[in-house]
Write a protein that holds these residues in place. Structure first.
Motif, PDB file in Angstrom:
ATOM      1  N   ASN A   1       0.813  -1.216   0.000  1.00 35.89           N
ATOM      2  CA  ASN A   1       0.000   0.000   0.000  1.00 35.89           C
ATOM      3  C   ASN A   1       0.851   1.273   0.000  1.00 35.89           C
ATOM      4  N   PHE A   2       1.891   1.282  -0.790  1.00 37.78           N
ATOM      5  CA  PHE A   2       2.750   2.458  -0.932  1.00 37.78           C
ATOM      6  C   PHE A   2       2.186   3.386  -2.016  1.00 37.78           C
ATOM      7  N   SER A   3       2.450   4.661  -1.868  1.00 32.76           N
ATOM      8  CA  SER A   3       2.153   5.606  -2.940  1.00 32.76           C
ATOM      9  C   SER A   3       3.119   5.359  -4.094  1.00 32.76           C
ATOM     10  N   LEU A   4       2.788   5.894  -5.267  1.00 33.35           N
ATOM     11  CA  LEU A   4       3.679   5.728  -6.414  1.00 33.35           C
ATOM     12  C   LEU A   4       5.049   6.330  -6.139  1.00 33.35           C
ATOM     13  N   ALA A   5       5.072   7.490  -5.505  1.00 34.15           N
ATOM     14  CA  ALA A   5       6.356   8.140  -5.202  1.00 34.15           C
ATOM     15  C   ALA A   5       7.186   7.289  -4.256  1.00 34.15           C
ATOM     16  N   ASP A   6       6.542   6.704  -3.242  1.00 33.40           N
ATOM     17  CA  ASP A   6       7.279   5.877  -2.284  1.00 33.40           C
ATOM     18  C   ASP A   6       7.714   4.542  -2.903  1.00 33.40           C
ATOM     19  N   LEU A   7       6.911   4.020  -3.831  1.00 32.98           N
ATOM     20  CA  LEU A   7       7.341   2.809  -4.544  1.00 32.98           C
ATOM     21  C   LEU A   7       8.619   3.081  -5.329  1.00 32.98           C
ATOM     22  N   ALA A   8       8.629   4.181  -6.054  1.00 31.57           N
ATOM     23  CA  ALA A   8       9.820   4.534  -6.838  1.00 31.57           C
ATOM     24  C   ALA A   8      11.033   4.743  -5.935  1.00 31.57           C
ATOM     25  N   GLU A   9      10.812   5.389  -4.785  1.00 32.07           N
ATOM     26  CA  GLU A   9      11.906   5.602  -3.841  1.00 32.07           C
ATOM     27  C   GLU A   9      12.372   4.268  -3.242  1.00 32.07           C
ATOM     28  N   GLY A  10      11.425   3.381  -2.966  1.00 32.29           N
ATOM     29  CA  GLY A  10      11.788   2.065  -2.453  1.00 32.29           C
ATOM     30  C   GLY A  10      12.637   1.292  -3.434  1.00 32.29           C
ATOM     31  N   VAL A  11      12.266   1.320  -4.705  1.00 31.03           N
ATOM     32  CA  VAL A  11      13.052   0.650  -5.742  1.00 31.03           C
ATOM     33  C   VAL A  11      14.456   1.239  -5.789  1.00 31.03           C
ATOM     34  N   ARG A  12      14.546   2.561  -5.680  1.00 33.06           N
ATOM     35  CA  ARG A  12      15.855   3.217  -5.717  1.00 33.06           C
ATOM     36  C   ARG A  12      16.728   2.773  -4.545  1.00 33.06           C
ATOM     37  N   ARG A  13      16.128   2.692  -3.367  1.00 35.72           N
ATOM     38  CA  ARG A  13      16.902   2.321  -2.181  1.00 35.72           C
ATOM     39  C   ARG A  13      17.309   0.850  -2.195  1.00 35.72           C
ATOM     40  N   VAL A  14      16.435   0.000  -2.673  1.00 35.81           N
ATOM     41  CA  VAL A  14      16.783  -1.426  -2.742  1.00 35.81           C
ATOM     42  C   VAL A  14      17.945  -1.633  -3.708  1.00 35.81           C
ATOM     43  N   ALA A  15      17.914  -0.942  -4.811  1.00 37.01           N
ATOM     44  CA  ALA A  15      19.030  -0.920  -5.769  1.00 37.01           C
ATOM     45  C   ALA A  15      19.492  -2.306  -6.190  1.00 37.01           C
ATOM     46  N   GLY A  16      18.525  -3.179  -6.425  1.00 39.55           N
ATOM     47  CA  GLY A  16      18.864  -4.498  -6.941  1.00 39.55           C
ATOM     48  C   GLY A  16      19.294  -5.516  -5.903  1.00 39.55           C
ATOM     49  N   ARG A  17      19.310  -5.146  -4.632  1.00 39.66           N
ATOM     50  CA  ARG A  17      19.743  -6.093  -3.599  1.00 39.66           C
ATOM     51  C   ARG A  17      18.694  -7.152  -3.291  1.00 39.66           C
ATOM     52  N   ALA A  18      17.479  -6.926  -3.702  1.00 37.49           N
ATOM     53  CA  ALA A  18      16.377  -7.880  -3.526  1.00 37.49           C
ATOM     54  C   ALA A  18      15.340  -7.582  -4.590  1.00 37.49           C
ATOM     55  N   LEU A  19      14.469  -8.529  -4.845  1.00 41.50           N
ATOM     56  CA  LEU A  19      13.313  -8.250  -5.695  1.00 41.50           C
ATOM     57  C   LEU A  19      12.355  -7.350  -4.937  1.00 41.50           C
ATOM     58  N   VAL A  20      11.665  -6.500  -5.673  1.00 39.87           N
ATOM     59  CA  VAL A  20      10.705  -5.586  -5.062  1.00 39.87           C
ATOM     60  C   VAL A  20       9.303  -5.933  -5.570  1.00 39.87           C
ATOM     61  N   GLU A  21       8.421  -6.208  -4.630  1.00 40.92           N
ATOM     62  CA  GLU A  21       7.034  -6.528  -4.955  1.00 40.92           C
ATOM     63  C   GLU A  21       6.125  -5.422  -4.437  1.00 40.92           C
ATOM     64  N   ALA A  22       5.181  -5.014  -5.260  1.00 38.52           N
ATOM     65  CA  ALA A  22       4.166  -4.041  -4.853  1.00 38.52           C
ATOM     66  C   ALA A  22       2.836  -4.763  -4.679  1.00 38.52           C
ATOM     67  N   SER A  23       2.109  -4.397  -3.635  1.00 34.91           N
ATOM     68  CA  SER A  23       0.800  -5.005  -3.421  1.00 34.91           C
ATOM     69  C   SER A  23      -0.113  -4.014  -2.741  1.00 34.91           C
ATOM     70  N   GLY A  24      -1.396  -4.370  -2.698  1.00 30.45           N
ATOM     71  CA  GLY A  24      -2.366  -3.556  -1.989  1.00 30.45           C
ATOM     72  C   GLY A  24      -3.257  -2.737  -2.895  1.00 30.45           C
ATOM     73  N   GLY A  25      -4.489  -3.200  -3.076  1.00 25.90           N
ATOM     74  CA  GLY A  25      -5.478  -2.431  -3.822  1.00 25.90           C
ATOM     75  C   GLY A  25      -5.146  -2.197  -5.273  1.00 25.90           C
ATOM     76  N   VAL A  26      -4.424  -3.117  -5.892  1.00 31.29           N
ATOM     77  CA  VAL A  26      -4.036  -2.938  -7.293  1.00 31.29           C
ATOM     78  C   VAL A  26      -5.257  -3.148  -8.190  1.00 31.29           C
ATOM     79  N   ARG A  27      -5.509  -2.199  -9.065  1.00 26.71           N
ATOM     80  CA  ARG A  27      -6.634  -2.285  -9.990  1.00 26.71           C
ATOM     81  C   ARG A  27      -6.125  -2.199 -11.422  1.00 26.71           C
ATOM     82  N   LEU A  28      -7.018  -2.525 -12.346  1.00 27.27           N
ATOM     83  CA  LEU A  28      -6.640  -2.488 -13.758  1.00 27.27           C
ATOM     84  C   LEU A  28      -6.249  -1.084 -14.189  1.00 27.27           C
ATOM     85  N   ASP A  29      -6.877  -0.075 -13.605  1.00 25.60           N
ATOM     86  CA  ASP A  29      -6.576   1.295 -14.006  1.00 25.60           C
ATOM     87  C   ASP A  29      -5.380   1.887 -13.263  1.00 25.60           C
TER      88      ASP A  29
END
Length: 290
Positions: free
Chosen positions: A225-253
């Motif tokens: 349930n991260f915002s788009l901005a926080d997801l992008a920041e999370g990906v940046r911080r992980v920097a390939g050290r682990a896979l990053v999964e997003a979840s929570g209320g994902v819709r087609l739109d």
């Protein structure tokens, strides 16, 4: 259990549930020895899943009746179809065809709905690095078939069950750290308890937790349930050290934007939990009587 073995087990239970003492209507209306032919026909477009269940339904119903039914022209799972397309033909004992009809349609409609919904999500993330994956939000008893339907739609499967991988969520973390251990130490202790081949994934509720989790050398970080901005920041911080999964209320739109943040996986409970059934019918014609 393979999807074919699962289909056989599910169909056997469904036939027993639907006609525990036989089909009173067909027994009263249809003369013994009558033969029937029928077509499974799509009434709306979609992606097919559940072909094995269709074969099993008619084959098992015929076996119960001591007769035979031939099933042909069922497309492979994953085949896209248009409204009006024939999705299979059956011919044989009329009693067996009628007994299997509802079970075959229920499973084909539901599983094709899962595959069709999955294909729509997969199309939305095309061109990104993200995989669309399912969750454990499956119908009890139908997990193997629903998971196969997700694959038929181009999606991927998450852990199969609680027995297959470690997924540490917020409640687990609360238990782990209750004795005073910090998050990193607690997670390293978890890693030491499981085989080296076991995937360890940890759910993170905020960016503040991320560094401590990554320090434990986990395999997957679940950003819930991260915002788009926080997801992008999370990906940046992980920097390939682990896979990053997003979840929570994902819709087609929303899935396209989520995938666009650079996450590796987008888990979508709606694939198996909320997919509508597709409108597929079975048109029967009695062609001969004893």
């Amino acid at each position: 259990m393979s999807s074919h073995a699962a289909a056989a087990a599910v169909v056997a239970a469904a036939l027993a549930e639907d006609a525990p003492w036989g089909d009173l209507t067909s027994d009263a209306v249809v003369p013994a020895g009558s033969l029937a032919s029928a077509e499974l026909r799509a009434r709306e477009p979609g992606v097919l899943a559940g072909g094995a269940a269709v074969h099993e339904a008619f084959t098992q119903a015929a076996r119960l009746a001591g007769t035979a039914v031939r099933v042909t022209d069922v497309p492979a799972d994953g085949t896209a179809f248009a409204a009006g397309d024939v999705l299979g033909r059956v011919a044989g004992d009329a009693h067996a065809v009628l007994r299997a009809e509802r079970v075959a349609l229920n499973l084909l409609q539901h599983l094709s709905g899962v595959a069709t919904t999955t294909a729509a999500f997969v199309a939305q993330v095309a061109g990104t690095r993200a995989r669309v994956v399912d969750t454990r939000k499956t119908t009890p008893g139908l997990r193997a078939l629903e998971r196969a339907a997700v694959r038929a739609g181009g999606g991927h499967n998450h852990r199969w069950s609680l027995s297959d991988a470690v997924l540490v969520k917020d409640n687990h973390l609360a238990v782990l750290t209750a004795g005073g251990l910090d998050v990193t130490t607690a997670l390293k202790a978890v890693r030491d308890k499981v085989p080296h081949t076991t995937v360890v994934e940890v759910e993170v509720d905020s960016l503040d937790q991320l560094d401590a989790v990554l320090a434990a050398d986990v395999d997957v970080v679940l950003l819930d349930n991260f915002s788009l901005a926080d997801l992008a920041e999370g990906v940046r911080r992980v920097a390939g050290r682990a896979l990053v999964e997003a979840s929570g209320g994902v819709r087609l739109d929303t899935v396209r934007a989520i995938a666009g943040t650079g996450v590796d996986l987008v888990s979508v409970g709606a694939l198996t939990q909320n997919s509508p059934t597709l409108d597929i019918g079975l048109d029967i014609a009695l062609v001969a009587a004893a």
